[in-house]
Write a protein that holds these residues in place. Structure first.
Motif, PDB file in Angstrom:
ATOM      1  N   ASN A   1       0.846  -1.192   0.000  1.00 16.93           N
ATOM      2  CA  ASN A   1       0.000   0.000   0.000  1.00 16.93           C
ATOM      3  C   ASN A   1       0.889   1.254   0.000  1.00 16.93           C
ATOM      4  O   ASN A   1       1.676   1.465   0.928  1.00 16.93           O
ATOM      5  CB  ASN A   1      -0.899  -0.012   1.239  1.00 16.93           C
ATOM      6  CG  ASN A   1      -1.919   1.107   1.260  1.00 16.93           C
ATOM      7  OD1 ASN A   1      -1.783   2.100   0.557  1.00 16.93           O
ATOM      8  ND2 ASN A   1      -2.951   0.954   2.067  1.00 16.93           N
TER       9      ASN A   1
ATOM     10  N   TYR B   1      -1.185   5.651   7.011  1.00 16.12           N
ATOM     11  CA  TYR B   1      -2.178   4.928   7.806  1.00 16.12           C
ATOM     12  C   TYR B   1      -1.582   4.412   9.111  1.00 16.12           C
ATOM     13  O   TYR B   1      -2.225   4.470  10.169  1.00 16.12           O
ATOM     14  CB  TYR B   1      -2.754   3.768   7.003  1.00 16.12           C
ATOM     15  CG  TYR B   1      -3.801   4.176   6.003  1.00 16.12           C
ATOM     16  CD1 TYR B   1      -5.018   4.725   6.422  1.00 16.12           C
ATOM     17  CD2 TYR B   1      -3.606   4.006   4.641  1.00 16.12           C
ATOM     18  CE1 TYR B   1      -5.988   5.107   5.513  1.00 16.12           C
ATOM     19  CE2 TYR B   1      -4.573   4.381   3.714  1.00 16.12           C
ATOM     20  CZ  TYR B   1      -5.765   4.925   4.155  1.00 16.12           C
ATOM     21  OH  TYR B   1      -6.729   5.298   3.240  1.00 16.12           O
TER      22      TYR B   1
ATOM     23  N   GLY C   1     -10.349   4.538   7.948  1.00  8.39           N
ATOM     24  CA  GLY C   1      -9.840   3.481   7.086  1.00  8.39           C
ATOM     25  C   GLY C   1     -10.231   2.119   7.625  1.00  8.39           C
ATOM     26  O   GLY C   1     -10.272   1.919   8.844  1.00  8.39           O
TER      27      GLY C   1
ATOM     28  N   ILE D   1     -10.722  -2.437   6.620  1.00 10.49           N
ATOM     29  CA  ILE D   1     -10.348  -3.589   5.810  1.00 10.49           C
ATOM     30  C   ILE D   1     -11.388  -3.767   4.711  1.00 10.49           C
ATOM     31  O   ILE D   1     -12.585  -3.861   4.997  1.00 10.49           O
ATOM     32  CB  ILE D   1     -10.264  -4.857   6.671  1.00 10.49           C
ATOM     33  CG1 ILE D   1      -9.146  -4.711   7.712  1.00 10.49           C
ATOM     34  CG2 ILE D   1     -10.018  -6.094   5.809  1.00 10.49           C
ATOM     35  CD1 ILE D   1      -9.077  -5.838   8.721  1.00 10.49           C
TER      36      ILE D   1
ATOM     37  N   MET E   1      -6.524  -2.519  12.724  1.00  9.18           N
ATOM     38  CA  MET E   1      -5.972  -1.597  11.743  1.00  9.18           C
ATOM     39  C   MET E   1      -4.523  -1.198  12.069  1.00  9.18           C
ATOM     40  O   MET E   1      -3.760  -0.870  11.156  1.00  9.18           O
ATOM     41  CB  MET E   1      -6.844  -0.346  11.629  1.00  9.18           C
ATOM     42  CG  MET E   1      -8.285  -0.619  11.191  1.00  9.18           C
ATOM     43  SD  MET E   1      -8.413  -1.635   9.687  1.00  9.18           S
ATOM     44  CE  MET E   1      -7.516  -0.672   8.501  1.00  9.18           C
TER      45      MET E   1
ATOM     46  N   TRP F   1      -2.557  -4.189  10.618  1.00  9.87           N
ATOM     47  CA  TRP F   1      -2.882  -4.272   9.185  1.00  9.87           C
ATOM     48  C   TRP F   1      -2.162  -3.175   8.410  1.00  9.87           C
ATOM     49  O   TRP F   1      -1.586  -3.415   7.334  1.00  9.87           O
ATOM     50  CB  TRP F   1      -4.394  -4.156   9.022  1.00  9.87           C
ATOM     51  CG  TRP F   1      -4.949  -4.453   7.666  1.00  9.87           C
ATOM     52  CD1 TRP F   1      -5.168  -3.567   6.646  1.00  9.87           C
ATOM     53  CD2 TRP F   1      -5.383  -5.733   7.181  1.00  9.87           C
ATOM     54  NE1 TRP F   1      -5.723  -4.204   5.565  1.00  9.87           N
ATOM     55  CE2 TRP F   1      -5.861  -5.538   5.851  1.00  9.87           C
ATOM     56  CE3 TRP F   1      -5.426  -7.008   7.728  1.00  9.87           C
ATOM     57  CZ2 TRP F   1      -6.386  -6.581   5.079  1.00  9.87           C
ATOM     58  CZ3 TRP F   1      -5.942  -8.047   6.961  1.00  9.87           C
ATOM     59  CH2 TRP F   1      -6.406  -7.826   5.651  1.00  9.87           C
ATOM     60  N   SER F   2      -2.163  -1.960   8.946  1.00  7.42           N
ATOM     61  CA  SER F   2      -1.534  -0.835   8.244  1.00  7.42           C
ATOM     62  C   SER F   2      -0.015  -0.962   8.233  1.00  7.42           C
ATOM     63  O   SER F   2       0.630  -0.639   7.235  1.00  7.42           O
ATOM     64  CB  SER F   2      -1.957   0.485   8.887  1.00  7.42           C
ATOM     65  OG  SER F   2      -1.585   0.540  10.260  1.00  7.42           O
TER      66      SER F   2
ATOM     67  N   ILE G   1      -6.073  -0.833   2.355  1.00  5.69           N
ATOM     68  CA  ILE G   1      -7.022  -0.187   3.237  1.00  5.69           C
ATOM     69  C   ILE G   1      -7.990   0.638   2.412  1.00  5.69           C
ATOM     70  O   ILE G   1      -7.587   1.306   1.460  1.00  5.69           O
ATOM     71  CB  ILE G   1      -6.304   0.702   4.266  1.00  5.69           C
ATOM     72  CG1 ILE G   1      -5.486  -0.156   5.243  1.00  5.69           C
ATOM     73  CG2 ILE G   1      -7.300   1.582   5.042  1.00  5.69           C
ATOM     74  CD1 ILE G   1      -4.645   0.632   6.209  1.00  5.69           C
TER      75      ILE G   1
ATOM     76  N   GLU H   1     -11.032   3.604   2.389  1.00  5.64           N
ATOM     77  CA  GLU H   1     -11.485   4.754   3.182  1.00  5.64           C
ATOM     78  C   GLU H   1     -12.782   5.328   2.638  1.00  5.64           C
ATOM     79  O   GLU H   1     -13.458   6.091   3.322  1.00  5.64           O
ATOM     80  CB  GLU H   1     -10.388   5.824   3.200  1.00  5.64           C
ATOM     81  CG  GLU H   1     -10.515   6.826   4.317  1.00  5.64           C
ATOM     82  CD  GLU H   1      -9.302   7.721   4.459  1.00  5.64           C
ATOM     83  OE1 GLU H   1      -9.467   8.863   4.902  1.00  5.64           O
ATOM     84  OE2 GLU H   1      -8.183   7.277   4.110  1.00  5.64           O
TER      85      GLU H   1
END
Length: 206
Positions: free
Chosen positions: A45, A51, A111, A113, A191, A194-195, A201, A203
């Motif tokens: 990403n 994020y 943001g 998933i 998150m 994950w970020s 992600i 938004e």
């Protein structure tokens, strides 16, 4: 050989020495159909740093700073990112379950998933007069004060991450309503993790 490739090759070579098998790794990507649209999740990403900083800056739910514990509740399995990706493909993609975001709308707006749905923890609190309607949307059959959970959806519940407790609150409310713990899983990383992993992600709330 590029440095990153060299590190990866060296790591794979060392796996047997540590008793780890190469098949203990999973592909960090997923592709599935959700609400009639193709969803693709992958690492890399380009906004991962932004994020990660955003979610890391969230104030912890207790002082001094603390972290959520591994198990959210008895008999509720805690899962990692590989299990989340598999769930999205094999369960959500087949319309057999839901990836559930327990945060309030303002939290989700930061943001979320892809392929998840919003189910703020307060919506299934005992004092919410619309709780039965929410449970019905999850596949629960409700007749007056009787609840049948045999067709209830399988759920993976997440929130912003280990410094927050929205997911634990939602899981607690679901269990209090009678939802079977075997049908609930808890993604503790949320998150925040994950970020950091650079996974996709979304938004856009539309």
């Amino acid at each position: 050989m590029k440095p990153t490739a060299a590190v990866c090759a060296a790591t794979m070579a060392l796996l047997p020495a540590f008793g780890w098998a190469a098949d203990s790794y999973a592909q960090a990507q997923a592709s599935f159909i959700f609400n009639g649209a193709r969803i693709t999740i992958a690492p890399g990403n380009p906004q991962a740093g932004m994020y990660a900083a955003r979610f890391a800056a969230l104030p912890p739910v207790c002082e001094p700073a603390c972290l959520s514990t591994g198990p959210a509740a008895k008999d509720v399995e805690t899962v990692d990112e590989a299990a989340v990706l598999a769930f999205l493909v094999e369960v959500v993609g087949q319309n057999d379950g839901l990836m559930v975001d327990a945060r309030m709308p303002q939290g989700r707006a930061a943001g979320f998933i892809p392929g998840s749905v919003s189910l703020p923890h307060e919506t299934v609190a005992a004092d919410n007069r619309y709780r039965d309607e929410i449970l019905k949307a999850l596949g629960v059959r409700v007749f007056e004060d009787l609840y049948n959970f045999s067709d209830a959806q399988a759920l993976v519940v997440f929130d912003a991450g280990p410094t927050q407790n929205d997911a634990q609150k939602l899981i607690g409310n679901l269990l209090a309503a009678g939802y079977p713990p075997q049908k609930i899983r808890y993604y503790r990383g949320g998150m925040q993790v994950w970020s950091v992993l650079g996974l996709t992600i979304q938004e856009d709330m539309s």
